[in-house]
Design an enzyme around this catalytic site. Structure first.
Site: not given
Length: 760
Positions: A515, A566, A688
């Site tokens: 992402h 992801d 992330s």
């Protein structure tokens, strides 16, 4: 050889003979420019230990002992009663250079004195042209040598500062002999022989004062260079070209014997520091696939065997670190029997040989590590026992060409001099082995833990092993990189910039979250920051997202953004330069990770998962970073029976309308966060894609990556604790192995070295 004097033992003997005794006076014991400590206040048998600032040493005494009659006495008796003071450290005389000049010429050279070296016409300088006298009594740099092309078979071996050399012909079989001037003592080889290979036998000699000591860096380089020979083997990796490269040994037997002096002359804090250093060394060694057998002894007049090496041959687990941690030095140990320690080791070797058979014993390597000051008053000299140990290991096999024993590499005896006063001349003859110095004199044993941490981690031959790192903060600028050498920062810049973290998983690939990228991003929009010394920012060749990643896949089921699968891999234009500060992290289901976890034979992914995610509440870590500051966060994976309670908080996340938490949180995610039973850290903006990892012994394995969470509570670089209903969901790498293997394990291309994935 002279018997070292143990004054504390003499004091104990006098006490038996004369029960009336008195304390020693505290006047006239002070030292000008320094301070002192007493081991037993002013009582008979107490040792008076002098300390000086860096660059100075106590003179004329290092220590003194309170006698039963109430007087202070030194083990090294001075002819004159001189006041105790801190004396400036002196370095050996460098004016031994042949066919050259030393500037400035001085009668003596002290700390911070600088010298320069020039050669006569027709001679070429090898070694350092400039040297500085260091606080530990050694010269910086390497020995200057003025040489010229004379057709000699071996190069001029030079003359170290403070030494004399006999022998100026350097043909095959010619020898040179060294001795030291004044009150210096010789370290290294006193005699060296020119071999047909053009190399000199032995180690380069050096002359040192009594006050000279080894720095942690020197010990790390020398001891590390030597002991790695026991942890690595030479094996051919190219039969056609005959190329040989050092690999970590997966087989073979390594026996390590450790003996620690706990007699009266060794301070208890030195013993505790030695214990911590041994724990560090054992942890470092356990980060490799080799699994040594250990003998662990503590000795004085008697012997305490904490770990018997024969237990390892019973195929039973031995908690050596647990036993070592629990061992306490309680009783007063007045006598010292150094020979008893070596005799015990000899007996253990004989029993191992009897058990495994002579043929198998030939393949056993032995490393003996002894911590002592060299003082002994019982049991006699250990030299004959050491000779028997050598005889057992060497098996009297002599190479007729070199006159050396080809089995020298099967035995290493390391001596670490600890204590206030170290008997160098008695300890140096006890060493054995090839590959570097084996006697080390330490001023502060506390530094030995950091020294042992550097021993293996910085070796070129093993620097590329996944998951190696330093687990402490040195306070230096590169400390964070050494602690988290796999960390990469990723910037994706089109109209606006997006920031993520990633992890180096091979010299050419960065693992991160899918992402972090959006539709239309190209490789030229992506920059990877990982400073390997060849530039801070790395260009990207391409990046690949998991083919099943689709952020809109569950929009019809009430999940606005769906993060399953992801995961992405970024391929760099060029390999990064692997070093102690830039190394790959271990990832699941690879042979490299099995080696790191100590799994031998045909290991499986399942075995790795059971070892790394062993409990239903597993402590894991991930990173947060802003600028040059990187911090470690702690969280607990809620697994098994704990998982359903954890993932139900996904329904509190913005954009989720479903009432079934298993729709946004598939089985591919690990859940962390919350306040019970531990208050976890929570992921922040910019975390992330970063590694979610577990430290196993001294190797780090990434088990997941930071994907998404229920609450946006903090900005990049913050250490923020979870609130009651905040949860984070990390993509479990064990669930996406086919994707990782397809790229990282691709052995049908020649762009990069593939990782070796397990078959199952």
């Amino acid at each position: 050889m002279r018997m070292p004097i143990c004054w504390s033992c003499t004091a104990a003997l006098f006490y038996v003979m004369w029960p009336v005794w008195s304390d020693c006076p505290e006047q006239d014991v002070a030292i000008v420019g320094g301070h002192y400590k007493l081991t037993r206040d002013l009582q008979p048998g107490s040792m008076l230990i002098y300390y000086c600032p860096e660059g100075y040493y106590p003179y004329p005494y290092l220590t003194r002992v309170c006698q039963p009659n109430g007087t202070w006495k030194s083990a090294r008796v001075s002819r004159r009663a001189l006041p105790q003071r801190c004396r400036l450290v002196e370095c050996p005389d460098p004016n031994v250079l042949i066919s050259g000049n030393v500037s400035p010429p001085q009668e003596k050279y002290y700390v911070d004195n600088e010298t320069t070296y020039e050669c006569d016409s027709g001679y070429t300088l090898r070694g350092s042209s400039r040297r500085i006298c260091l606080p530990n009594g050694k010269w910086s740099g390497s020995t200057p040598i003025c040489s010229r092309d004379t057709g000699d078979h071996c190069a001029d071996p030079g003359i170290p500062a403070g030494a004399m050399r006999s022998g100026n012909i350097f043909g095959i079989d010619d020898k040179v002999k060294y001795s030291c001037i004044d009150k210096l003592f010789l370290m290294g080889s006193s005699e060296r022989k020119c071999l047909e290979s053009g190399q000199w036998t032995g180690n380069e000699p050096a002359c040192y004062f009594k006050h000279t000591y080894d720095t942690p860096l020197e010990v790390s380089q020398a001891f590390g260079s030597a002991i790695k020979e026991s942890l690595t083997t030479l094996e051919s990796i190219n039969d056609v070209q005959g190329e040989r490269k050092i690999r970590i040994s997966k087989n073979g037997t390594l026996n390590i014997y450790i003996a620690v002096d706990i007699s009266e002359s060794i301070q208890k804090d030195h013993v505790e520091s030695a214990k911590k250093a041994i724990l560090k060394l054992i942890t470092k060694i356990s980060s490799f696939s080799v699994s040594p057998n250990y003998e662990l002894l503590f000795f004085s007049s008697e012997l305490s065997e904490v770990v018997n090496i024969l237990d390892f041959f019973e195929n039973q687990p031995v908690d050596i670190k647990g036993r070592l941690t629990k061992f306490k030095v309680n009783a007063e140990h007045t006598g010292t029997d150094l020979n008893l320690a070596f005799k015990t080791i000899l007996e253990r070797m004989a029993l191992i040989k009897q058990r495994v058979g002579e043929k198998a014993f030939e393949e056993h390597r032995h490393a003996i590590i002894v911590f002592t000051d060299g003082v002994y008053n019982m049991g006699g000299s250990p030299l004959p026992t050491v000779a028997k140990i050598k005889h057992m290991v060497y098996m009297n096999k002599i190479d007729e060409e070199t006159g050396q024993n080809p089995r020298d590499e099967y035995l290493d005896i390391y001596i670490f001099g600890i204590g206030a006063e170290i008997y160098d001349s008695d300890l140096r003859p006890l060493t054995a082995g090839t590959g570097g110095e084996h006697f080390f004199k330490l001023l502060e044993i506390q530094n030995l833990q950091e020294t042992f941490d550097n021993i293996i981690a910085d070796e070129e031959e093993v620097v590329g092993l996944c998951g190696l790192h330093k687990d402490y903060d040195t306070g230096l600028a590169d400390s964070t990189r050494n602690m988290f050498p796999w960390k990469a920062a990723i910037t994706v810049q089109v109209n606006v910039s997006a920031y993520c973290l990633g992890s180096l998983v091979s010299p050419q690939f960065i693992l991160t979250a899918a992402h972090c990228f959006t539709f239309g991003d190209e490789s030229e929009h992506v920059t990877v920051e990982i400073d390997d010394g060849n530039g801070k920012y790395k260009k990207v060749k391409t990046f690949k997202l998991h083919p099943n990643y689709n952020i809109n896949a569950k929009a019809d089921e009430g999940v606005k953004e769906f993060y399953d699968y992801d995961v992405a891999l970024i391929q760099l234009m060029e390999d990064v330069q692997i070093s102690p500060s830039v190394r790959p992290i271990c990832i699941p289901c690879t042979q490299e990770t099995s080696n790191a976890l100590g799994l031998v034979g045909n290991s499986t992914c399942k075995q790795q998962e059971e070892k790394l995610l062993a409990t239903q509440l597993e402590k894991l870590f991930f990173l947060t970073s802003k600028g040059s500051i990187t911090q470690k966060k702690e969280a607990h994976a809620k697994l098994g029976d704990n998982r359903d309670e954890c993932i139900r908080y996904a329904l509190d996340a913005e954009g989720i309308k479903t009432t079934n938490p298993k729709i946004p949180v598939t089985d591919n995610f690990i859940c962390t966060g919350g306040q019970t039973p531990f208050r976890d850290h929570i992921a922040c903006t910019g975390d992330s894609g970063g590694a979610v990892f577990k430290n196993y012994e001294h190797r780090t394995v990434q088990v997941a990556l930071v994907s998404w969470g229920t609450k946006s509570l903090c900005k990049s670089g913050e250490l923020k604790e979870s609130v009651k209903n905040s949860r984070d969901f990390h993509l479990n790498l064990f669930k996406v192995i086919p994707f990782l293997k397809n790229i990282l394990g691709n052995n049908t291309q020649d762009e990069y070295a593939p990782l070796q994935f397990l078959r199952t």
